[in-house]
Design a protein around this motif. Structure first.
Motif, PDB file in Angstrom:
ATOM      1  N   ASP A 134     -17.361  11.421  -3.963  1.00 23.63           N
ATOM      2  CA  ASP A 134     -18.405  10.824  -3.090  1.00 23.63           C
ATOM      3  C   ASP A 134     -18.358  10.340  -1.384  1.00 23.63           C
ATOM      4  O   ASP A 134     -17.341   9.942  -0.981  1.00 23.63           O
ATOM      5  N   GLN A 152     -30.404  11.289  -5.595  1.00 16.83           N
ATOM      6  CA  GLN A 152     -31.344  10.572  -5.021  1.00 16.83           C
ATOM      7  C   GLN A 152     -31.298  10.562  -3.887  1.00 16.83           C
ATOM      8  O   GLN A 152     -31.783  10.564  -2.627  1.00 16.83           O
ATOM      9  N   ASP A 153     -30.368   9.943  -3.483  1.00 19.32           N
ATOM     10  CA  ASP A 153     -29.821   8.917  -1.653  1.00 19.32           C
ATOM     11  C   ASP A 153     -29.397   9.572  -1.333  1.00 19.32           C
ATOM     12  O   ASP A 153     -28.856   8.891   0.108  1.00 19.32           O
ATOM     13  N   MET A 154     -29.382  11.223  -1.439  1.00 25.62           N
ATOM     14  CA  MET A 154     -28.919  11.757  -0.015  1.00 25.62           C
ATOM     15  C   MET A 154     -30.464  12.744   0.563  1.00 25.62           C
ATOM     16  O   MET A 154     -30.844  13.543  -0.203  1.00 25.62           O
ATOM     17  N   TYR A 273     -25.086  17.799   3.234  1.00 24.99           N
ATOM     18  CA  TYR A 273     -25.816  16.894   2.620  1.00 24.99           C
ATOM     19  C   TYR A 273     -25.358  15.068   3.685  1.00 24.99           C
ATOM     20  O   TYR A 273     -24.367  15.122   3.808  1.00 24.99           O
ATOM     21  N   PRO A 275     -26.090  10.921   4.081  1.00 21.74           N
ATOM     22  CA  PRO A 275     -26.538   9.485   2.956  1.00 21.74           C
ATOM     23  C   PRO A 275     -27.771   9.057   3.711  1.00 21.74           C
ATOM     24  O   PRO A 275     -28.333   9.127   5.097  1.00 21.74           O
ATOM     25  N   ASN A 276     -28.535   9.155   2.936  1.00 20.05           N
ATOM     26  CA  ASN A 276     -30.286   9.032   3.523  1.00 20.05           C
ATOM     27  C   ASN A 276     -30.060   7.524   4.043  1.00 20.05           C
ATOM     28  O   ASN A 276     -30.980   7.472   4.896  1.00 20.05           O
ATOM     29  N   LYS A 277     -29.393   6.435   2.920  1.00 20.30           N
ATOM     30  CA  LYS A 277     -29.721   4.982   3.476  1.00 20.30           C
ATOM     31  C   LYS A 277     -29.056   5.030   5.545  1.00 20.30           C
ATOM     32  O   LYS A 277     -28.297   3.953   5.361  1.00 20.30           O
ATOM     33  N   ARG A 278     -27.744   5.842   5.416  1.00 23.14           N
ATOM     34  CA  ARG A 278     -26.812   5.534   6.503  1.00 23.14           C
ATOM     35  C   ARG A 278     -27.242   5.598   7.674  1.00 23.14           C
ATOM     36  O   ARG A 278     -27.779   6.866   7.992  1.00 23.14           O
TER      37      ARG A 278
END
Length: 305
Positions: A134, A152-154, A273, A275-278
């Motif tokens: 992770d 999915q969040d990547m 890859y 994190p999308n939200k970071r």
């Protein structure tokens, strides 16, 4: 009760690193300093967060509860600091990237070396690890994996050219044992097997004209890295199955011969890859753009070969 933010960060680091020694090495201090910091934090809180033995640590129930709230809060603080980094003219700070050995050897290191030359204020730490981790929990800015099978969040960015495996053996081995011409001919040969960190043995996949074949290789020698497998193949110990990038130089030098090349299908590239939200730092955004540009430049060269 006065609680210092750096003490909370130390607690999270010790848990992430898996112990005082690893955390101390990452921060560049002694283990005793980390232990003293944890002692001061637990004393200020009036509750134990870690159970310690001579060889390991275990997070208490109180520690788990604190970590659950602490990790998102520390991420928010890091994001706030990263936003300030946008105000700098030059990207700076440290990028931590987790990647398996083959990606490090042939894609990530050359890319990072060129990037660091272009951005002298950025530090890069690359951790070579074949295990799936992770990256957010382990404190990495990004990771590299084979193919695009990610959470999915990547967000995934292609890194380098498409890949293929090469099946290779030394000229001496092939003279003595014969040259396989189809995958089934590998049965009865000394295949150099690969064991992954999780304990499973690698299978060898082939494809040609719509036909696919998967073989569980048999052999007397089992190793855990492509470097070792190449050494063994060059020494005549058997047939190796490695990424083409590893085998290219020994093939050109005549130390190895590729076999079953027409059965080796093209595979997806490595993917970077993150994190999308970071919130991404200026250094991370610069690295992503650098990686995209390098991949676009590599594509025409690959198409012309």
């Amino acid at each position: 009760m006065t609680i210092r933010l750096d003490h909370l960060e130390t607690f999270a680091l010790i848990v992430r690193a898996g112990g005082f020694r690893a955390a101390a090495a990452e921060r560049g201090v002694s283990s005793s300093v980390m232990s003293q910091t944890m002692g001061a934090l637990e004393q200020a809180l009036g509750i134990r967060l870690l159970n310690r033995t001579t060889r390991s640590i275990a997070v208490t129930e109180a520690g788990e509860r604190l970590l659950k709230r602490l990790r998102p809060a520390l991420d928010e603080i890091r994001s706030a600091l990263a936003e300030l980094d946008e105000l700098r003219e030059q990207p700076s700070g440290t990028l931590r990237i987790n990647a398996p050995g083959p990606a490090v050897d042939h894609v990530l290191c050359p890319l990072a070396f060129a990037f660091m030359k272009a951005h002298p204020e950025v530090k890069v730490e690359i951790v070579s690890d074949a295990a799936i981790v992770d990256i957010v929990e382990q404190g990495f800015d990004a990771g590299v994996r084979f193919g695009k099978q990610l959470a999915q969040d990547m967000i995934a960015v292609p890194l380098g050219r498409p890949l293929r495996y090469a099946i290779v053996a030394s000229p001496g081995y092939l003279r003595e044992r014969g040259r396989p011409t189809v995958p089934s001919d590998l049965i009865g040969h000394d295949c150099i097997r690969r064991r992954y960190p999780g304990g499973t043995l690698a299978t060898w996949a082939f494809g040609k004209n719509g036909e696919t074949v998967e073989i569980a290789p048999e052999g007397r020698l089992t190793l855990s890295s492509a470097h070792q497998e190449l050494q063994a193949a060059i020494a005549g110990q058997g047939i190796a199955h490695v990424f083409e990038d590893y085998a290219r130089a020994p093939i050109q030098d005549g130390k190895l011969i590729e076999i079953l090349a027409d059965w080796s299908p093209q595979l997806p590239s490595w993917f970077l890859y993150y994190p999308n939200k970071r919130h991404s730092s200026a250094a991370m955004r610069a690295f992503l753009e650098f990686a995209r540009l390098s991949t676009r430049q590599a594509a025409p060269a690959a198409a012309s070969t």
